[in-house]
Design an enzyme around this catalytic site. Structure first.
Site, PDB file in Angstrom:
ATOM      1  N   GLY A 184       0.824  -1.201   0.000  1.00  0.00           N
ATOM      2  CA  GLY A 184       0.000   0.000   0.000  1.00  0.00           C
ATOM      3  C   GLY A 184       0.856   1.247   0.000  1.00  0.00           C
ATOM      4  N   GLY A 187      -0.130  -5.253   0.553  1.00  0.00           N
ATOM      5  CA  GLY A 187      -1.297  -4.988  -0.290  1.00  0.00           C
ATOM      6  C   GLY A 187      -1.277  -5.748  -1.601  1.00  0.00           C
ATOM      7  N   GLU A 197       5.154  -6.479   7.195  1.00  0.00           N
ATOM      8  CA  GLU A 197       4.653  -5.339   7.975  1.00  0.00           C
ATOM      9  C   GLU A 197       5.305  -5.159   9.342  1.00  0.00           C
ATOM     10  OE1 GLU A 197       2.703  -7.446   6.287  1.00  0.00           O
ATOM     11  OE2 GLU A 197       1.443  -6.243   4.964  1.00  0.00           O
ATOM     12  N   ASP A 203      -1.997  -7.056   7.353  1.00  0.00           N
ATOM     13  CA  ASP A 203      -3.420  -6.759   7.154  1.00  0.00           C
ATOM     14  C   ASP A 203      -3.862  -7.289   5.779  1.00  0.00           C
ATOM     15  OD1 ASP A 203      -2.018  -4.822   5.693  1.00  0.00           O
ATOM     16  OD2 ASP A 203      -3.605  -3.326   5.954  1.00  0.00           O
TER      17      ASP A 203
HETATM   18  C1  QUE Z   1       7.648  -3.213   4.824  1.00  0.00           C
HETATM   19  C2  QUE Z   1       6.422  -2.971   4.267  1.00  0.00           C
HETATM   20  C3  QUE Z   1       6.290  -2.167   3.125  1.00  0.00           C
HETATM   21  C4  QUE Z   1       7.449  -1.625   2.563  1.00  0.00           C
HETATM   22  C5  QUE Z   1       8.690  -1.873   3.119  1.00  0.00           C
HETATM   23  C6  QUE Z   1       8.779  -2.662   4.247  1.00  0.00           C
HETATM   24  C7  QUE Z   1       5.020  -1.886   2.511  1.00  0.00           C
HETATM   25  C8  QUE Z   1       5.017  -1.042   1.363  1.00  0.00           C
HETATM   26  C9  QUE Z   1       6.216  -0.530   0.849  1.00  0.00           C
HETATM   27  C10 QUE Z   1       6.318   0.334  -0.293  1.00  0.00           C
HETATM   28  C11 QUE Z   1       7.280   0.087  -1.274  1.00  0.00           C
HETATM   29  C12 QUE Z   1       7.412   0.932  -2.368  1.00  0.00           C
HETATM   30  C13 QUE Z   1       6.620   2.038  -2.485  1.00  0.00           C
HETATM   31  C14 QUE Z   1       5.668   2.299  -1.512  1.00  0.00           C
HETATM   32  C15 QUE Z   1       5.538   1.461  -0.428  1.00  0.00           C
HETATM   33  O1  QUE Z   1       7.388  -0.844   1.448  1.00  0.00           O
HETATM   34  O2  QUE Z   1       3.963  -2.357   2.982  1.00  0.00           O
HETATM   35  O3  QUE Z   1       4.880   3.372  -1.651  1.00  0.00           O
HETATM   36  O4  QUE Z   1       6.748   2.884  -3.545  1.00  0.00           O
HETATM   37  O5  QUE Z   1       3.845  -0.736   0.781  1.00  0.00           O
HETATM   38  O6  QUE Z   1       9.987  -2.905   4.821  1.00  0.00           O
HETATM   39  O7  QUE Z   1       5.314  -3.495   4.823  1.00  0.00           O
END
Ligand code: QUE
Length: 336
Positions: free
Chosen positions: A67, A116, A139, A147
């Protein structure tokens, strides 16, 4: 359709196609993307010309990294939860739509699929993984919890595999994901384009034709240790069992557990144990309530800061040690 569209939808033969198209952000989901997916699934639900839906990620790095975690952090820190609640409500409703969709829903996963992204794929009927797929629920690494129905999915994996993956945040490859039940088919990247074209011509019959023999489950020799260590009733006992195990695998797992948010370990363990007995809708509703309480804990904003915003990968957790987490404070996050 413009090149800026973050979700590209099209009709191809008898299938509807969805491409998550934010490759520079690893196709991470923002609210606009969730809405575009929800809208097209409603359109196709009743379209007699669409027999099945195929979803994939743009680029060769990710299906979907999760997400829009920066947006969620900003919303939480603003003190106004309106936008955050809207995001989770729409995301979880989309997870439910996918899980109950009346037509075959097929995700082609050739790259990372986390958080997500799991919600956009694993609730569907078919998930085709390539040798470049990487499945994970990371997460706890950002001080959150698994989630998007993760509290429903993870307890249903073999033995305590889901507890292992959910607590450590470890990622598994495409073949292992099939062994674990997260994916349903294994097709090499070199044949994915042909599979995609064949789906439009032949429908889901193409899945079997492109399904290849699986390499062995890399965790096969660890299954007994995983089940023993991760069935312990509380987090400190899991740590104690891993310390007693002493293997290289156990050392890696301990290293992972000592890196993530100690508080997130505690609330994730409770959430996953609770999810065993819930249906998906009830699990999503329970997760929604838990987003409110866990995100108010300082570890969420700090975890996203360290891993996604500043990328220093040095979160200052509060408390910093597993041994110092107060179980009563965690229990309070689950309501009276
Ligand atoms: C743990 C996570 C997430 C993460 C890194 C973690 C996660 C997530 C993102 C993410 C990655 C690239 C993006 C962004 C979000 O990184 O849930 O907007 O461009 O969405 O160590 O849970």
């Amino acid at each position: 359709m413009t090149i800026e569209d973050t979700v590209i939808t099209s009709r191809d033969g008898r299938i509807g196609r969805i491409v998550l198209n934010r490759p520079k952000a690893l196709n991470a989901l923002d609210l606009g993307m969730l809405r575009a997916c929800a809208a097209i699934l409603e359109t196709w639900r009743h379209d007699p010309h669409v027999d099945a839906v195929v979803i994939e990620g743009a680029g060769d790095r990710a299906f979907c990294a999760g997400g829009d975690i920066r947006f969620l952090r900003d919303g939480q820190l603003s003190g106004d939860r309106t936008e955050v609640d809207r995001f989770f409500t729409e995301e979880y409703n989309l997870n439910m739509t996918i899980a109950t969709y009346p037509k075959p829903y097929i995700a082609l996963i050739d790259g990372i699929c986390m958080g997500g992204g799991i919600g956009m794929s694993v609730h569907g009927h078919y998930r085709v993984a390539t040798e470049h797929a990487g499945f994970g629920m990371p997460e706890t690494i950002i001080g959150f919890f698994p989630d998007i129905g993760g509290t429903f999915l993870l307890p249903r994996l073999p033995g305590e595999l889901g507890m292992y993956l959910g607590l450590t945040g470890q990622r598994i490859n495409g073949a292992d994901a099939v062994h674990a039940g997260l994916a349903t088919h294994f097709t090499p990247r070199a044949r994915l384009k042909d599979l995609s074209a064949a789906l439009a011509l032949d429908g889901i019959a193409a899945l079997a034709a492109f399904n290849e023999a699986l390499p062995p489950f890399s965790l096969a020799d660890r299954r007994a240790s995983i089940d023993h260590c991760f069935s312990a009733p509380r987090v400190p006992e899991i740590v104690a069992r891993l310390e007693a195990d002493g293997s290289a695998w156990a050392q890696d797992a301990l290293k992972a557990l000592r890196h993530v948010s100690p508080s997130a370990l505690y609330w994730t363990l409770l959430a996953l144990r609770r999810g065993r007995d819930l249906n998906l809708r009830d699990a999503l509703d329970a997760e929604f309530a838990l987003t409110k309480t866990t995100m108010a804990h300082p570890d969420f904003a700090e975890g996203v800061r360290a891993m996604v915003v500043d990328k220093d990968r040095k979160p200052a957790w509060q408390p910093a040690r597993i041994e110092d987490v107060d179980p009563a404070r965690i229990a309070a996050l689950f309501g009276p």
